[in-house]
Design a protein around this motif. Sequence first.
Motif, mmCIF file in Angstrom:
data_model
loop_
_atom_site.group_PDB
_atom_site.id
_atom_site.type_symbol
_atom_site.label_atom_id
_atom_site.label_comp_id
_atom_site.label_asym_id
_atom_site.label_seq_id
_atom_site.Cartn_x
_atom_site.Cartn_y
_atom_site.Cartn_z
ATOM 1 N N LYS A 29 0.788 -1.239 0.000
ATOM 2 C CA LYS A 29 0.000 0.000 0.000
ATOM 3 C C LYS A 29 0.820 1.288 0.000
ATOM 4 N N SER A 30 2.038 1.174 -0.508
ATOM 5 C CA SER A 30 2.886 2.373 -0.556
ATOM 6 C C SER A 30 2.911 3.014 -1.935
ATOM 7 N N GLY A 31 2.214 2.398 -2.911
ATOM 8 C CA GLY A 31 2.250 2.944 -4.268
ATOM 9 C C GLY A 31 2.872 1.986 -5.276
ATOM 10 N N THR A 32 2.891 0.706 -4.917
ATOM 11 C CA THR A 32 3.482 -0.341 -5.773
ATOM 12 C C THR A 32 2.862 -0.345 -7.168
ATOM 13 N N THR A 33 1.539 -0.294 -7.212
ATOM 14 C CA THR A 33 0.832 -0.394 -8.489
ATOM 15 C C THR A 33 1.120 0.833 -9.356
ATOM 16 N N TRP A 34 1.229 1.955 -8.707
ATOM 17 C CA TRP A 34 1.524 3.204 -9.425
ATOM 18 C C TRP A 34 2.897 3.099 -10.108
ATOM 19 N N ARG A 68 6.318 5.127 1.392
ATOM 20 C CA ARG A 68 5.251 6.126 1.582
ATOM 21 C C ARG A 68 5.245 6.521 3.049
ATOM 22 N N SER A 117 -4.046 3.226 4.351
ATOM 23 C CA SER A 117 -4.327 2.543 3.098
ATOM 24 C C SER A 117 -4.371 1.025 3.319
ATOM 25 N N TYR A 134 6.399 8.003 -2.463
ATOM 26 C CA TYR A 134 5.028 8.288 -2.916
ATOM 27 C C TYR A 134 4.752 9.795 -2.952
ATOM 28 N N CYS A 162 -1.011 7.490 -16.137
ATOM 29 C CA CYS A 162 -0.722 7.086 -14.756
ATOM 30 C C CYS A 162 -1.309 8.037 -13.719
ATOM 31 N N PHE A 188 -4.124 9.369 -11.110
ATOM 32 C CA PHE A 188 -5.006 8.576 -10.246
ATOM 33 C C PHE A 188 -6.332 8.283 -10.958
ATOM 34 N N ARG A 212 -8.210 3.750 -4.171
ATOM 35 C CA ARG A 212 -9.180 4.204 -3.179
ATOM 36 C C ARG A 212 -9.286 5.727 -3.135
ATOM 37 N N LYS A 213 -8.213 6.420 -2.736
ATOM 38 C CA LYS A 213 -8.269 7.877 -2.591
ATOM 39 C C LYS A 213 -7.070 8.559 -3.250
ATOM 40 N N GLY A 214 -5.905 7.961 -3.082
ATOM 41 C CA GLY A 214 -4.706 8.455 -3.758
ATOM 42 C C GLY A 214 -4.259 9.837 -3.318
HETATM 43 P P1 A3P Z 1 -4.952 4.830 -0.926
HETATM 44 O O1 A3P Z 1 -5.542 3.597 -0.296
HETATM 45 O O2 A3P Z 1 -4.424 5.796 0.105
HETATM 46 O O3 A3P Z 1 -5.861 5.481 -1.897
HETATM 47 P P2 A3P Z 1 -0.227 -0.369 -3.596
HETATM 48 O O4 A3P Z 1 -0.256 -0.321 -5.052
HETATM 49 O O5 A3P Z 1 1.160 -0.457 -3.011
HETATM 50 O O6 A3P Z 1 -1.147 -1.404 -3.069
HETATM 51 O O7 A3P Z 1 -0.725 1.059 -3.065
HETATM 52 C C1 A3P Z 1 -2.065 1.443 -3.226
HETATM 53 C C2 A3P Z 1 -2.179 2.903 -2.843
HETATM 54 O O8 A3P Z 1 -1.589 3.715 -3.881
HETATM 55 C C3 A3P Z 1 -3.632 3.331 -2.743
HETATM 56 O O9 A3P Z 1 -3.646 4.372 -1.758
HETATM 57 C C4 A3P Z 1 -3.880 3.870 -4.142
HETATM 58 O O10 A3P Z 1 -4.992 4.727 -4.256
HETATM 59 C C5 A3P Z 1 -2.563 4.623 -4.369
HETATM 60 N N1 A3P Z 1 -2.334 4.905 -5.798
HETATM 61 C C6 A3P Z 1 -2.279 4.038 -6.813
HETATM 62 N N2 A3P Z 1 -2.128 4.667 -7.992
HETATM 63 C C7 A3P Z 1 -2.080 5.985 -7.705
HETATM 64 C C8 A3P Z 1 -1.943 7.166 -8.498
HETATM 65 N N3 A3P Z 1 -1.853 7.108 -9.816
HETATM 66 N N4 A3P Z 1 -1.927 8.366 -7.862
HETATM 67 C C9 A3P Z 1 -2.031 8.433 -6.523
HETATM 68 N N5 A3P Z 1 -2.173 7.352 -5.708
HETATM 69 C C10 A3P Z 1 -2.195 6.141 -6.292
#
Ligand code: A3P
Length: 295
Positions: free
Chosen positions: A42-47, A130, A138, A196, A230, A232, A258-260
Amino acid sequence: IPHATVWEGQILPGGVTTPDKMKAMQDMVFDENDVIIVSYPKSGTTWVSEVLSAIAYEGNTEKLKQVRMDERVPWIEMDHRCWDPNSPVQASAKGPVRDGKKQIWFSHLHLDYLPPTARAGKCKVVYVARNPKDNAVSYFHFHRLTTFMGLQKDMKWNDYFPLFCSGYICVGNWFKHTLDYWKFTRNNPNAKFVVYEDLKKDLMGEMQSLEEFVGIPLTPEQRLEVVKHCSFDSMKDNKMTNREGLAVFDHGETKFMRKGIVGDWKNYFTVAQNEAFDELYKSKFEGTGLSFEFE
Ligand code: A3P
């Protein structure tokens, strides 16, 4: 912790990480064509996965939208058969051969458990961190999306907070995870520490520095396209990055995207929790040279 896998004292996501895979993974051989994103959940891995995939695909976002993220950025400690018995990721010990310029992977493992070739600098490692307060919030919400991280869906914030602080939670202690990788990435030409809050401030600049790090420069037009792809909002609307259609996630109550934002922790931490956390943070971080922005 229900649903978790315990392996050599590590609490790992149950039903996704298996002891078999943890053993086999230690023999995975990574080389200069590989980039591993490592992070605490939940630190921004997917981003960062999407940004690095886009760089590996040389800005071809149309192509990216066609490929499921778990196939293009495999989770190295995950037994992919848990999600999809026919997963191509499981096909070879190392993984599938991809058509991007680099193979991107991700992992949540603590440094001590990363495969030896990755620790030895044979491939590139990008660590994503993050600020821990937002990271904790998160992660709290993530439990409402899936049970594979081990906690119950109806867990209350006040019960969860001490678990995050003590590290008695899937993937363990946030402080140890982050500080070990901080030391590992400092002065290491094959490793990079990404934050992040910096991505939120300047995605374009951070992306350029990732391009340099992996050695794939994009054109200004490609870069603009990837930054848009990329954001949110576009990642939330994109089924591949919002991880829709995977049976392990229940998108009824909350979303993967979720919120980003930075600073959502203020809606959860009580004054007493905040004071206790600040003290803990200070005791662990003093003298490390690392600090986070919390708003
Ligand atoms: P929140 O739950 O605070 O919204 P991971 O990918 O490590 O699981 O992290 C998920 C977190 O990264 C979530 O945080 C998600 O919304 C946030 N996130 C993913 N893509 C993002 C983006 N493009 N901009 C901002 N936050 C992003």
